[in-house]
Enzyme design. Structure first.
Site, PDB file in Angstrom:
ATOM      1  N   LYS A   9       0.826  -1.205   0.000  1.00  0.00           N
ATOM      2  CA  LYS A   9       0.000   0.000   0.000  1.00  0.00           C
ATOM      3  C   LYS A   9       0.867   1.266   0.000  1.00  0.00           C
ATOM      4  O   LYS A   9       2.073   1.204   0.255  1.00  0.00           O
ATOM      5  CB  LYS A   9      -0.935  -0.031   1.212  1.00  0.00           C
ATOM      6  CG  LYS A   9      -1.937  -1.205   1.183  1.00  0.00           C
ATOM      7  CD  LYS A   9      -2.883  -1.141   2.378  1.00  0.00           C
ATOM      8  CE  LYS A   9      -3.899  -2.272   2.329  1.00  0.00           C
ATOM      9  NZ  LYS A   9      -4.900  -2.153   3.431  1.00  0.00           N
ATOM     10  N   TYR A  49     -12.181  -2.088  -4.016  1.00  0.00           N
ATOM     11  CA  TYR A  49     -12.746  -2.273  -2.676  1.00  0.00           C
ATOM     12  C   TYR A  49     -14.278  -2.240  -2.683  1.00  0.00           C
ATOM     13  O   TYR A  49     -14.885  -1.899  -1.660  1.00  0.00           O
ATOM     14  CB  TYR A  49     -12.200  -1.207  -1.728  1.00  0.00           C
ATOM     15  CG  TYR A  49     -10.815  -1.512  -1.188  1.00  0.00           C
ATOM     16  CD1 TYR A  49     -10.566  -2.655  -0.420  1.00  0.00           C
ATOM     17  CD2 TYR A  49      -9.740  -0.653  -1.414  1.00  0.00           C
ATOM     18  CE1 TYR A  49      -9.306  -2.936   0.090  1.00  0.00           C
ATOM     19  CE2 TYR A  49      -8.471  -0.920  -0.908  1.00  0.00           C
ATOM     20  CZ  TYR A  49      -8.266  -2.068  -0.148  1.00  0.00           C
ATOM     21  OH  TYR A  49      -7.016  -2.338   0.363  1.00  0.00           O
ATOM     22  N   PHE A  57     -15.497   3.364   6.708  1.00  0.00           N
ATOM     23  CA  PHE A  57     -14.113   3.686   6.337  1.00  0.00           C
ATOM     24  C   PHE A  57     -13.875   3.698   4.826  1.00  0.00           C
ATOM     25  O   PHE A  57     -12.742   3.890   4.388  1.00  0.00           O
ATOM     26  CB  PHE A  57     -13.145   2.727   7.029  1.00  0.00           C
ATOM     27  CG  PHE A  57     -13.351   1.254   6.730  1.00  0.00           C
ATOM     28  CD1 PHE A  57     -12.826   0.683   5.582  1.00  0.00           C
ATOM     29  CD2 PHE A  57     -14.066   0.447   7.607  1.00  0.00           C
ATOM     30  CE1 PHE A  57     -13.004  -0.669   5.307  1.00  0.00           C
ATOM     31  CE2 PHE A  57     -14.254  -0.907   7.333  1.00  0.00           C
ATOM     32  CZ  PHE A  57     -13.722  -1.467   6.185  1.00  0.00           C
ATOM     33  N   THR A  91      -5.831  -7.365  10.475  1.00  0.00           N
ATOM     34  CA  THR A  91      -6.141  -6.057   9.882  1.00  0.00           C
ATOM     35  C   THR A  91      -5.674  -4.922  10.792  1.00  0.00           C
ATOM     36  O   THR A  91      -5.001  -3.993  10.342  1.00  0.00           O
ATOM     37  CB  THR A  91      -7.665  -5.927   9.648  1.00  0.00           C
ATOM     38  OG1 THR A  91      -8.116  -7.054   8.896  1.00  0.00           O
ATOM     39  CG2 THR A  91      -7.993  -4.644   8.913  1.00  0.00           C
ATOM     40  N   ARG A 102       2.274  -6.357   9.497  1.00  0.00           N
ATOM     41  CA  ARG A 102       1.445  -5.271  10.034  1.00  0.00           C
ATOM     42  C   ARG A 102       1.838  -4.917  11.472  1.00  0.00           C
ATOM     43  O   ARG A 102       1.870  -3.748  11.839  1.00  0.00           O
ATOM     44  CB  ARG A 102      -0.033  -5.663   9.926  1.00  0.00           C
ATOM     45  CG  ARG A 102      -0.544  -5.537   8.476  1.00  0.00           C
ATOM     46  CD  ARG A 102      -1.894  -6.162   8.307  1.00  0.00           C
ATOM     47  NE  ARG A 102      -2.541  -5.764   7.050  1.00  0.00           N
ATOM     48  CZ  ARG A 102      -3.701  -6.260   6.635  1.00  0.00           C
ATOM     49  NH1 ARG A 102      -4.339  -7.152   7.358  1.00  0.00           N
ATOM     50  NH2 ARG A 102      -4.227  -5.848   5.494  1.00  0.00           N
ATOM     51  N   ASN A 112      -1.983   0.000   6.914  1.00  0.00           N
ATOM     52  CA  ASN A 112      -1.435  -1.268   7.410  1.00  0.00           C
ATOM     53  C   ASN A 112      -0.552  -1.984   6.383  1.00  0.00           C
ATOM     54  O   ASN A 112      -0.452  -3.209   6.381  1.00  0.00           O
ATOM     55  CB  ASN A 112      -2.568  -2.160   7.938  1.00  0.00           C
ATOM     56  CG  ASN A 112      -3.624  -2.426   6.889  1.00  0.00           C
ATOM     57  OD1 ASN A 112      -3.470  -2.049   5.729  1.00  0.00           O
ATOM     58  ND2 ASN A 112      -4.692  -3.098   7.277  1.00  0.00           N
ATOM     59  N   HIS A 115      -1.996  -5.449   1.460  1.00  0.00           N
ATOM     60  CA  HIS A 115      -3.286  -6.092   1.203  1.00  0.00           C
ATOM     61  C   HIS A 115      -3.011  -7.523   0.772  1.00  0.00           C
ATOM     62  O   HIS A 115      -2.023  -7.785   0.097  1.00  0.00           O
ATOM     63  CB  HIS A 115      -4.034  -5.377   0.067  1.00  0.00           C
ATOM     64  CG  HIS A 115      -5.208  -6.176  -0.440  1.00  0.00           C
ATOM     65  ND1 HIS A 115      -6.455  -6.089   0.117  1.00  0.00           N
ATOM     66  CD2 HIS A 115      -5.282  -7.136  -1.402  1.00  0.00           C
ATOM     67  CE1 HIS A 115      -7.262  -6.947  -0.495  1.00  0.00           C
ATOM     68  NE2 HIS A 115      -6.575  -7.589  -1.426  1.00  0.00           N
ATOM     69  N   GLU A 126      -9.323 -10.317  -7.778  1.00  0.00           N
ATOM     70  CA  GLU A 126      -8.319  -9.277  -7.516  1.00  0.00           C
ATOM     71  C   GLU A 126      -7.099  -9.397  -8.439  1.00  0.00           C
ATOM     72  O   GLU A 126      -6.551  -8.389  -8.875  1.00  0.00           O
ATOM     73  CB  GLU A 126      -7.902  -9.329  -6.039  1.00  0.00           C
ATOM     74  CG  GLU A 126      -9.045  -8.907  -5.122  1.00  0.00           C
ATOM     75  CD  GLU A 126      -8.714  -9.007  -3.638  1.00  0.00           C
ATOM     76  OE1 GLU A 126      -7.609  -9.477  -3.299  1.00  0.00           O
ATOM     77  OE2 GLU A 126      -9.561  -8.603  -2.827  1.00  0.00           O
TER      78      GLU A 126
HETATM   79  P1  IDP Z   1      -7.927  -6.909   5.371  1.00  0.00           P
HETATM   80  O1  IDP Z   1      -7.079  -5.933   4.580  1.00  0.00           O
HETATM   81  O2  IDP Z   1      -7.174  -7.443   6.571  1.00  0.00           O
HETATM   82  O3  IDP Z   1      -8.527  -7.999   4.531  1.00  0.00           O
HETATM   83  P2  IDP Z   1     -10.563  -5.680   5.400  1.00  0.00           P
HETATM   84  O4  IDP Z   1     -11.581  -5.860   6.474  1.00  0.00           O
HETATM   85  O5  IDP Z   1     -10.811  -6.382   4.106  1.00  0.00           O
HETATM   86  O6  IDP Z   1      -9.136  -6.077   6.006  1.00  0.00           O
HETATM   87  O7  IDP Z   1     -10.431  -4.109   5.150  1.00  0.00           O
HETATM   88  C1  IDP Z   1      -9.743  -3.620   4.034  1.00  0.00           C
HETATM   89  C2  IDP Z   1      -8.858  -2.488   4.463  1.00  0.00           C
HETATM   90  O8  IDP Z   1      -9.674  -1.405   4.941  1.00  0.00           O
HETATM   91  C3  IDP Z   1      -7.926  -2.778   5.639  1.00  0.00           C
HETATM   92  O9  IDP Z   1      -6.734  -3.429   5.259  1.00  0.00           O
HETATM   93  C4  IDP Z   1      -7.658  -1.391   6.185  1.00  0.00           C
HETATM   94  O10 IDP Z   1      -6.695  -0.693   5.378  1.00  0.00           O
HETATM   95  C5  IDP Z   1      -9.027  -0.741   6.016  1.00  0.00           C
HETATM   96  N1  IDP Z   1      -9.877  -0.875   7.204  1.00  0.00           N
HETATM   97  C6  IDP Z   1     -10.505  -1.997   7.643  1.00  0.00           C
HETATM   98  N2  IDP Z   1     -11.221  -1.771   8.753  1.00  0.00           N
HETATM   99  C7  IDP Z   1     -11.041  -0.452   9.026  1.00  0.00           C
HETATM  100  C8  IDP Z   1     -11.522   0.414  10.076  1.00  0.00           C
HETATM  101  O11 IDP Z   1     -12.266   0.012  10.973  1.00  0.00           O
HETATM  102  N3  IDP Z   1     -11.107   1.717  10.007  1.00  0.00           N
HETATM  103  C9  IDP Z   1     -10.294   2.201   9.030  1.00  0.00           C
HETATM  104  N4  IDP Z   1      -9.825   1.426   8.031  1.00  0.00           N
HETATM  105  C10 IDP Z   1     -10.182   0.119   8.040  1.00  0.00           C
HETATM  106 MG    MG Z   2      -9.921  -7.880   2.983  1.00  0.00          MG
END
Ligand code: IDP
Ligand code: MG
Length: 138
Positions: A9, A49, A57, A91, A102, A112, A115, A126
């Site tokens: 990212k 996304y 978010f 996450t 992370r 973080n 992805h 994807e």
């Molecule tokens: P993942 O990347 O671990 O699969 P996802 O739930 O798919 O997590 O969320 C996608 C991305 O959205 C996360 O990697 C993070 O950058 C962002 N994200 C997820 N949850 C939150 C949140 O509660 N607040 C802000 N950003 C979030």
């Molecule tokens: Mg995800």
């Protein structure tokens, strides 16, 4: 053999973590079969996304993902979807296991560093989103 999509990212690229992330993949037996650096438009990030559309978010996430270049990679290996998720960590970096990407490098739940696809179906979508068949080494 399985394939998955990884993204380094914008925060990871800005912090000069491209080599560090790739080193972890290779040291864990993962093979890179495609790679490119791109700067996504807002539309491209929103499409990527789309499953998160409507979440609180979503706007912030798509803005962040377009804030600078990213590196997209296709990873190949046995159980690579799970292996990659394990190397990434949870996450929220605060919940991520010690030693994960992370846990070591993320600064917020949003920023973080990486992805990774979470299932075979999302991996297929994807990978296709960023690469055509001629760009993936077989
Ligand atoms: P993942 O990347 O671990 O699969 P996802 O739930 O798919 O997590 O969320 C996608 C991305 O959205 C996360 O990697 C993070 O950058 C962002 N994200 C997820 N949850 C939150 C949140 O509660 N607040 C802000 N950003 C979030
Ligand atoms: Mg995800």
């Amino acid at each position: 053999m399985e394939r998955t999509l990884s993204l380094i990212k914008p925060d990871g690229v800005k912090k000069h973590l491209i080599g560090e992330v790739i080193r972890r993949f290779e040291q864990n037996g993962i093979t890179i079969v495609a790679m490119k650096m791109i700067h996504m438009t807002r539309k491209q990030a929103e499409g990527f996304y789309a499953v998160h559309k409507g979440k609180p978010f979503f706007d912030s996430l798509t803005e962040f993902m377009t804030s600078g270049p990213i590196v997209a990679l296709v990873l190949e290996g046995e159980d690579v979807i799970a292996t990659n998720r394990k190397l990434m960590g949870a996450t929220n970096f605060k919940d991520a296991e010690e030693g994960t990407i992370r846990r070591e490098f993320a600064t917020t739940i949003e920023q973080n560093v990486v992805h990774g696809s979470d299932a075979p179906e999302t991996a297929a979508f994807e990978i296709n989103y960023f690469f055509n068949s001629f760009e993936i080494i077989s």
